[in-house]
Scaffold this motif. Sequence first.
Motif, PDB file in Angstrom:
ATOM      1  N   SER A  51       0.826  -1.203   0.000  1.00  0.00           N
ATOM      2  CA  SER A  51       0.000   0.000   0.000  1.00  0.00           C
ATOM      3  C   SER A  51       0.863   1.255   0.000  1.00  0.00           C
ATOM      4  O   SER A  51       0.550   2.241  -0.670  1.00  0.00           O
ATOM      5  CB  SER A  51      -0.934  -0.005   1.216  1.00  0.00           C
ATOM      6  N   THR A  54       2.283   1.526  -3.521  1.00  0.00           N
ATOM      7  CA  THR A  54       1.227   1.969  -4.435  1.00  0.00           C
ATOM      8  C   THR A  54       0.918   3.442  -4.239  1.00  0.00           C
ATOM      9  O   THR A  54       0.718   4.188  -5.198  1.00  0.00           O
ATOM     10  CB  THR A  54      -0.042   1.138  -4.211  1.00  0.00           C
ATOM     11  N   ALA A  55       0.897   3.858  -2.974  1.00  0.00           N
ATOM     12  CA  ALA A  55       0.627   5.266  -2.694  1.00  0.00           C
ATOM     13  C   ALA A  55       1.729   6.160  -3.255  1.00  0.00           C
ATOM     14  O   ALA A  55       1.458   7.217  -3.841  1.00  0.00           O
ATOM     15  CB  ALA A  55       0.493   5.477  -1.189  1.00  0.00           C
ATOM     16  N   THR A  57       3.685   5.392  -5.817  1.00  0.00           N
ATOM     17  CA  THR A  57       3.574   5.371  -7.277  1.00  0.00           C
ATOM     18  C   THR A  57       2.461   6.288  -7.749  1.00  0.00           C
ATOM     19  O   THR A  57       2.613   7.034  -8.720  1.00  0.00           O
ATOM     20  CB  THR A  57       3.314   3.940  -7.763  1.00  0.00           C
ATOM     21  N   THR A  58       1.322   6.223  -7.064  1.00  0.00           N
ATOM     22  CA  THR A  58       0.196   7.076  -7.440  1.00  0.00           C
ATOM     23  C   THR A  58       0.542   8.549  -7.287  1.00  0.00           C
ATOM     24  O   THR A  58       0.231   9.372  -8.154  1.00  0.00           O
ATOM     25  CB  THR A  58      -1.025   6.731  -6.569  1.00  0.00           C
ATOM     26  N   GLN A  61       2.874   9.506 -10.066  1.00  0.00           N
ATOM     27  CA  GLN A  61       2.147   9.616 -11.328  1.00  0.00           C
ATOM     28  C   GLN A  61       1.346  10.903 -11.386  1.00  0.00           C
ATOM     29  O   GLN A  61       1.340  11.608 -12.410  1.00  0.00           O
ATOM     30  CB  GLN A  61       1.214   8.401 -11.479  1.00  0.00           C
ATOM     31  N   GLU A  62       0.691  11.232 -10.308  1.00  0.00           N
ATOM     32  CA  GLU A  62      -0.099  12.470 -10.269  1.00  0.00           C
ATOM     33  C   GLU A  62       0.805  13.693 -10.398  1.00  0.00           C
ATOM     34  O   GLU A  62       0.441  14.681 -11.046  1.00  0.00           O
ATOM     35  CB  GLU A  62      -0.899  12.526  -8.970  1.00  0.00           C
ATOM     36  N   SER A 140      -2.533  10.158 -20.184  1.00  0.00           N
ATOM     37  CA  SER A 140      -3.565  10.043 -19.151  1.00  0.00           C
ATOM     38  C   SER A 140      -4.923  10.529 -19.636  1.00  0.00           C
ATOM     39  O   SER A 140      -5.954  10.210 -19.030  1.00  0.00           O
ATOM     40  CB  SER A 140      -3.148  10.844 -17.912  1.00  0.00           C
TER      41      SER A 140
END
Length: 277
Positions: A51, A54-55, A57-58, A61-62, A140
Amino acid sequence: MRIGSPSTMAKNSPRTPTAKRKTGRRHPLAAVALIAIGLVSTGGAYALFTSSATADTTASQEQLIDEGGKLFAANCATCHGMSLQGTSEGPTLIGVGEAAVHFQVSTGRMPLAASGPQAEEKPVQFTDEQIQALYTYVGSKSPGPGLPSEETLAGDGDAALGAELFRINCAMCHNVAGAGGALTQGKFAPALTGVESIHVYEAMVTGPQNMPVFNNQNLTVEDKANIITYLQFLDDNPSVGGFDLGNLGPVSEGLFIWIFGLGSIVAITVWLTAKSN
């Protein structure tokens, strides 16, 4: 017959073993409990790590998308529109994918310096990080062709098959040796010598300028990898037959014969005539 005394009989009779005191024994379910605790601990740690990754990476990405949006608004939106819808000055970028943006920007073709028959390669105006932000932002907005895998660009495919595919699909514009060639209305097919493999792949899947799009129905990913292998072979193996005359076939060879061949004949004729006189 004398019967032994009780004391003698007691001394000679075997001694009965004394029962050992039972020490504390593990409960039958202890092993199951230990396994369950281990699984729960491992699973919890993995879930926490996943988690967190993933956080991260997110968030990354943002951040890329946000940075790419700012770069796009400052450098691209004038021609392509704030919503990528296109304008009278430039085509829509909806659905072009990351590959098209990476190709155009990392070769310096975009931003366009001036209007002309086609966008020409020039020095790149953005850093690698900015280019990544730009193509991530455009990708995106709508799906499209993405960047190739490293295996596709490795150059370990079938060079002979790649040469055959190149002759069938590419040589009519780029020349069989990848030397490029002229097209109509001031356009041209660029030379492919020294071109990065990722740009060759991206050109095939996006069809920049006058180039057709070769999707996976026309040329599979394996076919594209074979063509890239052939082009890498041409880069690594210069002409072994002497002067290649630009690899332009009968054009340069015919010009050479007319200038040097016929010129030499005329010169010899003049020399012989002058000597006879």
